[in-house]
Write an enzyme that holds these catalytic residues in place. Structure first.
Site: not given
Length: 501
Positions: A82, A162, A186
């Site tokens: 990420k 996210s 997330s």
């Protein structure tokens, strides 16, 4: 290295991701072939299906695989990361144009551990910009750097945030596994709606250093993969508080131990029966999961717990305060040549670059965080939210009903992506917020699908019960009666069931 700016539509069939076994004389060729296959697959599908799942990747990873083959348990397995976690090859943008040049040249401790255990950083995944903590009207999976991430199971549906790019990338077969981060939902939400395994560890099990922060008390990185065993192997590689010092404080552990033999026979499981949001299709899938657990010999115990509105209210105060403090420190300490060194700098940057940064939604959360400076109020909010989520929440439920862990649906199915109106979450589902606020472990495993849209089953336990939760998830994975779906890479259409379904 290849910088990916994505466009177009289309579809491709799912390719398997074989793993080389330790001691296999063909391991070197297998891992190199896997890495090349992933790169080719990313280029092909991103050029056709427009997933926007990957921001940047290594177009020629063979050299990195060669270096990693003889190292540790991962032996050259390719991992996507990420883009709020620092890696030495790529800028760490958190999805914001303000950090487009945040090329620190350093690895976060968890990435240093990944490499030390034989992992290969294949690239960076898209995310909800600033980990979805900029606006109350945001669309999950959108960032100014990477665009709108799409769900591989229905490209007009949302991947949740996210860690949207990490979840979508694993579902699309872009890497062996991916690393996401979670503050509240997330990792687990994108894993659930993209039909993959996601694990949020106990906060503190994985280092927070050199990760663009939201909350020191709730942030954690964690694995996203196609199986519980793969997630446990990746967790084993990244767990630890620093750069690999060995001693009393070292948290290294083989989380794959016992997964293959784990059984639910005789295990008392707390069933959160009312946490499906009143949504009957989800309730039916959940009942099938409960039937599978009974068939495996589990003892199911009904558990009910009333939400205290103060828990979520105080959590938000905590996040606002810790975000301002944490982001100011992170930006001030970045060695890169970036135009922002504080939250206020970012607010000002977005105002100047409003067309590219704030066309779809604003920065009201940023503005609230900038004004949340009362430390006494923050400390009271943190104490209260933690008490309600942990000691009087998860801990109390486990003790009162004498159960090993709690289960509930993770989330409902993916909603239609809508940049104009923002997200459309279905409420009343799951208890992931308890685990997030308390900092306790939370695993989601694919449970089934609703009209072709995946949904997951959550396993939640007490602090540091990470291994036991992974064992429970692996045991469920073996006995579930509904197999996970391969993604279509097409727009959603009503499910066409067959007699086999």
């Amino acid at each position: 290295m290849h910088r990916l700016l994505l466009a177009a539509f289309g579809f491709s069939t799912l390719i398997g991701t074989p793993l080389a076994a330790r001691g296999d004389p063909n391991a070197e060729r297998s891992m190199q072939d896997d890495a090349v296959t992933y790169v080719e697959r990313i280029a092909r599908i991103e050029a056709t299906a427009d997933l926007n799942a990957v921001i940047a990747y290594d177009a020629d990873p063979a050299h990195e695989v060669d270096l990693a083959l003889e190292i540790g348990p991962l032996q050259g397995r390719a991992v996507l990361v990420k883009d709020n976690i620092e890696t030495r090859e790529f800028p760490t943008t958190a999805g914001s144009l303000a950090l487009a040049d945040n090329d620190t040249g350093r690895d976060a401790p968890l990435i240093a551990r990944l490499r030390a255990n034989g992992g290969v950083v294949l690239g960076k995944t898209n995310l909800s910009e600033w980990a979805n903590f900029r606006s109350s009207d945001s669309s999950s999976g959108w960032s100014a750097v990477g665009g709108q991430t799409r769900n591989p199971h229905a490209v007009d549906r949302n991947p949740c945030g996210s860690s949207s790019g990490s979840g979508a990338a694993v579902a699309a077969g872009f890497a062996w596994a991916a690393i996401g981060t979670e503050t509240d939902g997330s990792i687990t939400c994108p894993a659930s709606v993209n039909g993959v395994v996601g694990f949020k560890p106990t906060v503190g099990l994985v280092s927070q250093q050199h990760i663009v922060p939201i909350s020191a008390s709730q942030d954690t990185a964690g694995p996203m993969a196609n199986s519980v065993a793969d997630a446990a192997l990746l967790l084993s590689a990244i767990a630890g508080s620093d750069y690999g010092e060995i001693g009393e404080g070292d948290l290294a552990f083989d989380f794959t131990t016992g997964l293959g033999e784990a059984s639910l026979d005789g295990v008392r499981i707390g069933i959160m029966r009312d946490r499906f949001g009143g949504y009957q299709p989800l309730g039916q899938i959940y009942e099938q999961a409960l039937a599978d657990l009974r068939r495996a010999g589990a003892v199911l115990v009904d558990v009910r717990h009333q939400n205290e509105p103060a828990m979520g209210r105080d959590e938000f105060t905590v996040l606002l305060y810790e975000f301002r403090e944490g982001l100011d420190a992170y930006l001030a300490g970045s060695p890169a040549d970036i135009p922002v060194r504080s939250l206020q700098d970012v607010i000002d940057y977005n105002a100047v670059h409003a067309l590219s940064e704030m066309r779809w939604f604003g920065q009201d959360i940023f503005e609230m965080a900038a004004e949340t400076t009362d430390r006494e109020a923050y400390e009271a909010a943190r104490a209260n939210s933690f008490r309600l989520a942990g000691p009087e929440g998860i801990d109390a439920m486990l003790a009162e009903h004498d159960v090993a862990f709690l289960i509930a649906p993770t989330r409902g199915p993916a909603w239609m992506t809508d940049l104009v109106n923002g997200d459309n979450f279905r409420g009343g589902i799951g208890i992931g917020n308890f685990a997030a606020i308390a900092g306790y472990p939370h695993l989601t495993v694919p449970m089934g699908h609703i009209e072709g849209l995946p949904v997951g089953l959550s396993f939640i336990g007490a602090a540091w019960d990470d291994h036991a939760i992974l064992q429970a998830g692996a045991a469920y994975e073996r006995i579930r009666s509904i197999a996970p779906l391969a993604p279509s890479f097409e727009r959603w259409e009503p499910w066409r069931p067959t007699d086999a379904d």
